[in-house]
Design a protein around this motif. Structure first.
Motif, PDB file in Angstrom:
ATOM      1  N   GLN A 179       6.179   5.227   6.533  1.00  0.00           N
ATOM      2  CA  GLN A 179       7.585   5.238   5.853  1.00  0.00           C
ATOM      3  C   GLN A 179       7.720   5.963   4.522  1.00  0.00           C
ATOM      4  OE1 GLN A 179       9.763   1.869   7.710  1.00  0.00           O
ATOM      5  NE2 GLN A 179       7.698   1.286   8.215  1.00  0.00           N
ATOM      6  N   THR A 180       6.763   6.383   4.004  1.00  0.00           N
ATOM      7  CA  THR A 180       6.789   6.824   2.555  1.00  0.00           C
ATOM      8  C   THR A 180       7.665   8.111   2.412  1.00  0.00           C
ATOM      9  OG1 THR A 180       5.527   7.574   0.623  1.00  0.00           O
ATOM     10  CG2 THR A 180       4.728   8.142   2.891  1.00  0.00           C
ATOM     11  N   GLN A 181       8.314   7.959   1.232  1.00  0.00           N
ATOM     12  CA  GLN A 181       9.217   9.052   0.914  1.00  0.00           C
ATOM     13  C   GLN A 181       8.356  10.235   0.268  1.00  0.00           C
ATOM     14  OE1 GLN A 181      12.570   9.447   2.281  1.00  0.00           O
ATOM     15  NE2 GLN A 181      11.638   7.631   3.461  1.00  0.00           N
ATOM     16  N   VAL A 182       7.256  10.017  -0.062  1.00  0.00           N
ATOM     17  CA  VAL A 182       6.671  10.813  -1.109  1.00  0.00           C
ATOM     18  C   VAL A 182       5.976  11.784  -0.187  1.00  0.00           C
ATOM     19  CG1 VAL A 182       4.777  11.030  -2.674  1.00  0.00           C
ATOM     20  CG2 VAL A 182       6.057   9.055  -2.594  1.00  0.00           C
ATOM     21  N   VAL A 183       6.257  13.467  -0.579  1.00  0.00           N
ATOM     22  CA  VAL A 183       5.547  14.277   0.004  1.00  0.00           C
ATOM     23  C   VAL A 183       4.994  15.130  -1.137  1.00  0.00           C
ATOM     24  CG1 VAL A 183       5.798  16.474   1.240  1.00  0.00           C
ATOM     25  CG2 VAL A 183       7.275  14.504   1.726  1.00  0.00           C
ATOM     26  N   LYS A 184       3.684  15.604  -0.954  1.00  0.00           N
ATOM     27  CA  LYS A 184       3.068  16.268  -1.922  1.00  0.00           C
ATOM     28  C   LYS A 184       2.432  17.673  -1.009  1.00  0.00           C
ATOM     29  CE  LYS A 184       1.102  12.683  -4.534  1.00  0.00           C
ATOM     30  NZ  LYS A 184      -0.061  11.797  -5.046  1.00  0.00           N
ATOM     31  N   GLU A 185       2.918  18.806  -1.981  1.00  0.00           N
ATOM     32  CA  GLU A 185       2.299  20.048  -1.392  1.00  0.00           C
ATOM     33  C   GLU A 185       0.976  20.361  -2.009  1.00  0.00           C
ATOM     34  OE1 GLU A 185       3.911  24.519  -1.173  1.00  0.00           O
ATOM     35  OE2 GLU A 185       5.424  22.999  -1.177  1.00  0.00           O
ATOM     36  N   ALA A 186      -0.064  20.736  -1.089  1.00  0.00           N
ATOM     37  CA  ALA A 186      -1.159  20.916  -1.655  1.00  0.00           C
ATOM     38  C   ALA A 186      -1.641  22.353  -1.768  1.00  0.00           C
ATOM     39  CB  ALA A 186      -2.161  20.182  -0.719  1.00  0.00           C
TER      40      ALA A 186
ATOM     41  N   MET B 287       0.838  -1.127   0.003  1.00  0.00           N
ATOM     42  CA  MET B 287      -0.104   0.093  -0.067  1.00  0.00           C
ATOM     43  C   MET B 287       0.826   1.229  -0.157  1.00  0.00           C
ATOM     44  SD  MET B 287      -2.620   1.224   2.948  1.00  0.00           S
ATOM     45  CE  MET B 287      -4.015   0.297   2.268  1.00  0.00           C
ATOM     46  N   SER B 288       0.677   2.082  -0.869  1.00  0.00           N
ATOM     47  CA  SER B 288       1.531   3.439  -1.114  1.00  0.00           C
ATOM     48  C   SER B 288       0.817   4.448  -0.545  1.00  0.00           C
ATOM     49  CB  SER B 288       2.065   3.509  -2.421  1.00  0.00           C
ATOM     50  OG  SER B 288       0.776   3.667  -3.125  1.00  0.00           O
ATOM     51  N   GLY B 289       1.207   5.632  -0.165  1.00  0.00           N
ATOM     52  CA  GLY B 289       0.379   6.557   0.244  1.00  0.00           C
ATOM     53  C   GLY B 289       1.623   8.001   0.133  1.00  0.00           C
ATOM     54  N   TRP B 290       1.362   9.096   0.877  1.00  0.00           N
ATOM     55  CA  TRP B 290       2.196  10.096   0.803  1.00  0.00           C
ATOM     56  C   TRP B 290       1.655  11.050   1.885  1.00  0.00           C
ATOM     57  CZ3 TRP B 290      -2.115   9.515  -2.267  1.00  0.00           C
ATOM     58  CH2 TRP B 290      -3.148  10.569  -2.255  1.00  0.00           C
ATOM     59  N   PHE B 291       2.796  11.914   2.328  1.00  0.00           N
ATOM     60  CA  PHE B 291       2.613  13.041   3.226  1.00  0.00           C
ATOM     61  C   PHE B 291       1.887  14.262   2.370  1.00  0.00           C
ATOM     62  CE2 PHE B 291       5.468  10.512   5.524  1.00  0.00           C
ATOM     63  CZ  PHE B 291       5.020  10.515   6.786  1.00  0.00           C
ATOM     64  N   GLU B 292       0.802  14.996   2.751  1.00  0.00           N
ATOM     65  CA  GLU B 292       0.333  16.142   2.265  1.00  0.00           C
ATOM     66  C   GLU B 292       1.068  17.352   3.187  1.00  0.00           C
ATOM     67  OE1 GLU B 292      -3.957  17.048   0.843  1.00  0.00           O
ATOM     68  OE2 GLU B 292      -3.506  17.938   2.810  1.00  0.00           O
ATOM     69  N   LEU B 293       1.439  18.237   2.527  1.00  0.00           N
ATOM     70  CA  LEU B 293       2.099  19.349   3.067  1.00  0.00           C
ATOM     71  C   LEU B 293       1.274  20.674   2.643  1.00  0.00           C
ATOM     72  CD1 LEU B 293       4.347  20.282   5.230  1.00  0.00           C
ATOM     73  CD2 LEU B 293       6.103  20.150   3.355  1.00  0.00           C
ATOM     74  N   ARG B 294       0.476  21.147   3.552  1.00  0.00           N
ATOM     75  CA  ARG B 294      -0.235  22.280   3.202  1.00  0.00           C
ATOM     76  C   ARG B 294       0.000  23.539   3.706  1.00  0.00           C
ATOM     77  NH1 ARG B 294      -6.068  22.308   1.112  1.00  0.00           N
ATOM     78  NH2 ARG B 294      -5.489  19.986   0.653  1.00  0.00           N
ATOM     79  N   LYS B 295       0.289  24.961   3.170  1.00  0.00           N
ATOM     80  CA  LYS B 295       0.565  25.959   3.790  1.00  0.00           C
ATOM     81  C   LYS B 295      -1.002  26.734   4.267  1.00  0.00           C
ATOM     82  CE  LYS B 295       3.112  30.239   3.726  1.00  0.00           C
ATOM     83  NZ  LYS B 295       4.056  31.241   3.108  1.00  0.00           N
ATOM     84  N   ASN B 296      -1.186  26.964   5.494  1.00  0.00           N
ATOM     85  CA  ASN B 296      -2.541  27.525   5.827  1.00  0.00           C
ATOM     86  C   ASN B 296      -2.366  29.082   5.456  1.00  0.00           C
ATOM     87  OD1 ASN B 296      -3.489  25.150   6.957  1.00  0.00           O
ATOM     88  ND2 ASN B 296      -2.232  25.665   8.848  1.00  0.00           N
ATOM     89  N   SER B 297      -3.646  29.693   5.418  1.00  0.00           N
ATOM     90  CA  SER B 297      -3.967  31.074   5.122  1.00  0.00           C
ATOM     91  C   SER B 297      -2.751  32.076   6.084  1.00  0.00           C
ATOM     92  CB  SER B 297      -5.307  31.556   5.101  1.00  0.00           C
ATOM     93  OG  SER B 297      -5.760  31.410   6.169  1.00  0.00           O
ATOM     94  N   GLY B 298      -2.902  31.486   7.332  1.00  0.00           N
ATOM     95  CA  GLY B 298      -2.206  32.113   8.402  1.00  0.00           C
ATOM     96  C   GLY B 298      -0.598  32.118   8.272  1.00  0.00           C
ATOM     97  N   GLY B 299      -0.022  31.433   7.430  1.00  0.00           N
ATOM     98  CA  GLY B 299       1.293  30.953   7.325  1.00  0.00           C
ATOM     99  C   GLY B 299       2.065  29.949   7.915  1.00  0.00           C
ATOM    100  N   THR B 300       0.867  29.023   8.661  1.00  0.00           N
ATOM    101  CA  THR B 300       1.454  27.922   9.254  1.00  0.00           C
ATOM    102  C   THR B 300       1.395  26.735   8.200  1.00  0.00           C
ATOM    103  OG1 THR B 300      -0.659  27.674  10.155  1.00  0.00           O
ATOM    104  CG2 THR B 300       0.859  28.639  11.603  1.00  0.00           C
ATOM    105  N   TRP B 301       1.939  25.544   8.659  1.00  0.00           N
ATOM    106  CA  TRP B 301       1.761  24.322   7.870  1.00  0.00           C
ATOM    107  C   TRP B 301       1.049  23.368   8.374  1.00  0.00           C
ATOM    108  CZ3 TRP B 301       4.076  24.361   2.829  1.00  0.00           C
ATOM    109  CH2 TRP B 301       4.711  25.477   2.194  1.00  0.00           C
TER     110      TRP B 301
END
Length: 109
Positions: free
Chosen positions: A102-109, A1-15
């Protein structure tokens, strides 16, 4: 099973950081970080600790639902899970997160 980390910048500048399954279902929301560097450090810590079943501390909340807290080797809490209706679904979630986390995949949303 594969997956990823989703990294998203919030409107307030936090992640915000989420672990996603192959079907895009959110497996775990690890919280909010002040900057991208802190979020990337959290991903590294998560990868390092998620494969160790003994670091998943199982609990029952006041409504009687099951959840876990994932701790690092220093006992700090890395993430808190969703609520699960049974101990068996909690265990299935832990097993999935141990693999996908443990996935190495990171996607920025």
């Amino acid at each position: 099973m594969s997956g990823w980390f989703e990294l998203r910048k919030n409107s307030g500048g936090t992640w915000r950081l989420r672990l996603k399954a192959a079907d895009a279902q959110t497996l775990l929301d690890t919280g909010v970080y002040p900057d991208r560097g802190a979020a990337e450090s959290a991903i590294a810590s998560f990868r390092e600790n998620c494969a160790h079943e003994e670091r998943y501390v199982r609990r029952i909340d006041s409504s009687g639902k099951n959840y876990f807290k994932l701790r690092c080797v220093r006992k700090e809490i890395i993430a808190r899970s969703h609520l699960y209706d049974s101990e068996s679904t909690l265990q299935q979630a832990i097993e999935t997160i141990m693999r996908v986390g443990q996935t190495q995949v990171v996607k920025e949303a």
